[in-house]
Motif scaffolding. Structure first.
Motif, short mmCIF file in Angstrom:
data_model
loop_
_atom_site.label_atom_id
_atom_site.label_comp_id
_atom_site.label_asym_id
_atom_site.label_seq_id
_atom_site.Cartn_x
_atom_site.Cartn_y
_atom_site.Cartn_z
N ARG A 45 22.25 21.63 4.43
CA ARG A 45 20.90 21.78 3.90
C ARG A 45 19.88 21.97 5.03
N LEU A 46 20.02 21.22 6.09
CA LEU A 46 19.12 21.35 7.24
C LEU A 46 19.24 22.73 7.88
N TYR A 48 20.19 25.54 6.40
CA TYR A 48 19.56 26.53 5.52
C TYR A 48 18.04 26.38 5.52
N ASP A 49 17.53 25.14 5.59
CA ASP A 49 16.09 24.94 5.66
C ASP A 49 15.50 25.62 6.89
N ARG A 50 16.18 25.50 8.00
CA ARG A 50 15.70 26.12 9.25
C ARG A 50 15.72 27.64 9.15
N HIS A 52 15.48 29.42 6.39
CA HIS A 52 14.40 29.83 5.48
C HIS A 52 13.04 29.70 6.15
N TYR A 53 12.86 28.66 6.95
CA TYR A 53 11.60 28.52 7.67
C TYR A 53 11.38 29.70 8.61
N ARG A 56 10.63 32.84 6.50
CA ARG A 56 9.26 32.76 5.96
C ARG A 56 8.24 33.10 7.05
N ASN A 93 20.58 30.53 -1.96
CA ASN A 93 19.74 30.92 -0.82
C ASN A 93 18.92 32.17 -1.14
N ARG A 96 16.08 31.22 -3.33
CA ARG A 96 15.06 30.53 -2.53
C ARG A 96 14.18 31.52 -1.77
N TYR A 100 9.32 32.55 -1.57
CA TYR A 100 8.29 32.88 -0.57
C TYR A 100 8.21 34.37 -0.27
#
Length: 140
Positions: A45-46, A48-50, A52-53, A56, A93, A96, A100
């Motif tokens: 999860r971390l 994928y969060d990075r 996506h950040y 974005r 993903n 997600r 954005y």
């Protein structure tokens, strides 16, 4: 900064980002993760969060990025024969990304539906082949 200074790297960077959204890429990143002595464990999860950040942020810097990104997202879609986890992870993903980057929403949804149809057809063909095989075994 790399993409701002050298726009020719945009496609390469986006390709790596698109690949990073796959299940296998997340697994490889976990294997090469932080040392065991680290206080915060590296989770999928971390990772994928990075990603996506980063995506974005790039979208905010490069307004024409969605037109370059979509073909790369479609290209990195897991093969229809890959397992359910790989398919679901990538679709999550992609969905997600639509949060954005709404200008890609229609194309991403079309890609997801197209892949679902391909998988459905593949399953139907396998069912028909299995039924034919069972029918020939019964007649023998």
């Amino acid at each position: 900064m790399l993409v701002s200074a050298r726009p020719e790297y945009l496609s390469l960077v986006l390709g790596k980002i698109a690949h990073g959204l796959t299940y296998q890429s997340g697994l490889q990143a976990l294997d090469a993760g932080l040392p065991e002595s680290s206080s915060s464990p590296l989770t999928r999860r971390l990772i994928y969060d990075r990603i996506h950040y980063l995506l974005r942020h790039l979208i905010s810097l490069v307004p024409t990025l969605p037109s370059t990104l979509h073909p790369l997202l479609a290209q990195n879609f897991p093969h229809k024969r890959q397992n359910q986890t790989a398919q679901v992870t990538y679709i999550r993903n992609l969905l997600r990304v639509t949060d954005y980057c709404p200008e890609l929403a229609d194309r991403i949804l079309a890609t997801v539906v197209d892949r679902a149809i391909q998988i459905d057809v593949e399953i139907q063909v396998e069912i028909e082949e299995l039924e034919e095989q069972l029918a020939t075994e019964e007649t023998d």
